[in-house]
Scaffold this motif. Structure first.
Motif, PDB file in Angstrom:
ATOM      1  N   SER A 128       1.652   2.226   0.517  1.00 30.81           N
ATOM      2  CA  SER A 128       1.843   2.253  -0.937  1.00 30.81           C
ATOM      3  C   SER A 128       2.393   0.954  -1.492  1.00 30.81           C
ATOM      4  O   SER A 128       2.175   0.646  -2.664  1.00 30.81           O
ATOM      5  CB  SER A 128       2.778   3.407  -1.323  1.00 30.81           C
ATOM      6  N   ASN A 208       1.118  -3.507  -4.557  1.00 33.59           N
ATOM      7  CA  ASN A 208       0.590  -2.452  -5.413  1.00 33.59           C
ATOM      8  C   ASN A 208       1.549  -2.222  -6.574  1.00 33.59           C
ATOM      9  O   ASN A 208       2.684  -1.774  -6.352  1.00 33.59           O
ATOM     10  CB  ASN A 208       0.416  -1.150  -4.621  1.00 33.59           C
ATOM     11  N   ASP A 210       1.797   0.000  -8.961  1.00 35.40           N
ATOM     12  CA  ASP A 210       2.242   1.371  -9.215  1.00 35.40           C
ATOM     13  C   ASP A 210       2.756   2.057  -7.954  1.00 35.40           C
ATOM     14  O   ASP A 210       3.154   3.226  -8.000  1.00 35.40           O
ATOM     15  CB  ASP A 210       1.109   2.191  -9.831  1.00 35.40           C
ATOM     16  N   ARG A 211       2.734   1.329  -6.836  1.00 35.94           N
ATOM     17  CA  ARG A 211       3.196   1.862  -5.546  1.00 35.94           C
ATOM     18  C   ARG A 211       2.428   3.127  -5.163  1.00 35.94           C
ATOM     19  O   ARG A 211       2.969   4.052  -4.561  1.00 35.94           O
ATOM     20  CB  ARG A 211       4.710   2.141  -5.564  1.00 35.94           C
ATOM     21  N   ILE A 212       1.157   3.172  -5.523  1.00 31.83           N
ATOM     22  CA  ILE A 212       0.298   4.307  -5.193  1.00 31.83           C
ATOM     23  C   ILE A 212      -0.811   3.826  -4.265  1.00 31.83           C
ATOM     24  O   ILE A 212      -1.452   2.819  -4.522  1.00 31.83           O
ATOM     25  CB  ILE A 212      -0.306   4.951  -6.458  1.00 31.83           C
ATOM     26  N   CYS A 213      -1.015   4.546  -3.180  1.00 31.85           N
ATOM     27  CA  CYS A 213      -2.073   4.208  -2.232  1.00 31.85           C
ATOM     28  C   CYS A 213      -3.189   5.247  -2.308  1.00 31.85           C
ATOM     29  O   CYS A 213      -2.914   6.449  -2.383  1.00 31.85           O
ATOM     30  CB  CYS A 213      -1.512   4.155  -0.806  1.00 31.85           C
ATOM     31  N   LYS A 214      -4.413   4.774  -2.308  1.00 30.28           N
ATOM     32  CA  LYS A 214      -5.577   5.665  -2.335  1.00 30.28           C
ATOM     33  C   LYS A 214      -6.469   5.387  -1.122  1.00 30.28           C
ATOM     34  O   LYS A 214      -7.698   5.416  -1.216  1.00 30.28           O
ATOM     35  CB  LYS A 214      -6.351   5.465  -3.632  1.00 30.28           C
ATOM     36  N   ARG A 223       2.266   8.138   1.445  1.00 33.34           N
ATOM     37  CA  ARG A 223       2.277   9.040   0.289  1.00 33.34           C
ATOM     38  C   ARG A 223       2.322  10.490   0.739  1.00 33.34           C
ATOM     39  O   ARG A 223       2.853  11.349   0.027  1.00 33.34           O
ATOM     40  CB  ARG A 223       1.057   8.789  -0.591  1.00 33.34           C
TER      41      ARG A 223
END
Length: 229
Positions: A128, A208, A210-214, A223
Motif C-alpha cells: 500500500s 501511493n 492514498d495508501r491503497i493497493c489494488k 490491505r
C-alpha cells in the motif's frame, strides 16, 4: 512462463537485449549490468561519502530523500523537507526515462551503506505504501541477493553486479521477499567463494498517495493482512 529479464548495456539496442534466461525463474525481475558508468559511480560516491546526515539503522547507515522509510514495517515514512532527489541522480533518472518512458516519477530515495558482513533481513516492500516498480542500484561491490517465493517457498539467489540496476515489478515485487544475508563472503554459482566488500545501494520508489493497493496478490497484500490482525 517464469523468467528473469537480463540485459547487458554494451549492446546497441536495449530493447533487443532483454531475453529470457533459462537459468533463473523469477517473474518481473529485470537486471541491467553496467547501467551506471565508472565516472558516474565515482561522482555519486564522492557526494554520498561527503554527506553528514547519515542515520544508523541496525548494523548499517542510511540516507533518505523525499520520504523517510519505516524499517519496522517496511512502509513509507513521513514526507521530508528535502523532497528533491540529489542532483547526482539526474543522469540515472534520465537514462531510466529513456528506457522506460511510461514509468512514473520516483519520489523516494533510500541510500544504504553496508559494511562488510552486514545485510538486510527477508522482507517485501509494503504494497500500500509504494508503487509497482522498485529500482535498486549497487555501487562499489557486488552481492548475492536472496529471493523467496512467499507462496511456494522457492528460493533463488541473484548476483547483483557492481554498477548494475535491478528492477522489481509484477510477481517479484508483490509475491517474493528479498534479503541480503549477513556474511563476509558469497558462494558463487561456479563454486568460487567471493569475499565481500563495502557496498552502497540506491533504491528508488514511487509513493501511493492514498495508501491503497489494488494489486493482484490479495492474499499477500497488507490491505488484507492488516485487516485480519
Amino acid at each position: 512462463m517464469m523468467f528473469i529479464e537480463y540485459v547487458n548495456l554494451t549492446y546497441n539496442n536495449f530493447i533487443n537485449q532483454i531475453k529470457n534466461s533459462d537459468k533463473v525463474e523469477i517473474p518481473g525481475l529485470i537486471l541491467i549490468e553496467d547501467f551506471i558508468t565508472v565516472k558516474q559511480e565515482k561522482n555519486i560516491l564522492q557526494h554520498v561519502y561527503s554527506t553528514k546526515s547519515w542515520i544508523p539503522v541496525q548494523d548499517r547507515i542510511v540516507l533518505h530523500y523525499g520520504y523517510s522509510f519505516n524499517y519496522d514495517l517496511n512502509e513509507v515514512g513521513p514526507k521530508l523537507s528535502n523532497l528533491e532527489l540529489p542532483s547526482y541522480m539526474n543522469p540515472l533518472l534520465e537514462k531510466l526515462n529513456k528506457l522506460f518512458p511510461s514509468m512514473p516519477k520516483f519520489e523516494q530515495l533510500t541510500i544504504q551503506l553496508y559494511p562488510v558482513g552486514t545485510g538486510i533481513p527477508p522482507h517485501m516492500d509494503h504494497h500500500s505504501s509504494f508503487g509497482p516498480n522498485v529500482i535498486a542500484f549497487s555501487l562499489e561491490n557486488p552481492v548475492i541477493m536472496e529471493f523467496k517465493n512467499l507462496k511456494t517457498d522457492k528460493v533463488v539467489n541473484i548476483d547483483l553486479p557492481r554498477r548494475s540496476l535491478m528492477m522489481l515489478k509484477d510477481d517479484v515485487r508483490y509475491a517474493w521477499s528479498h534479503a541480503v544475508r549477513a556474511r563476509k563472503s558469497d558462494l558463487l554459482e561456479n563454486g568460487q567463494v567471493r569475499e565481500r566488500g563495502q557496498r552502497i545501494s540506491l533504491t528508488l520508489r514511487t509513493v501511493n498517495p492514498d495508501r491503497i493497493c489494488k494489486c493482484s496478490w490479495p492474499e499477500l497484500c497488507d490491505r488484507n493482512i492488516n485487516s485480519k490482525s
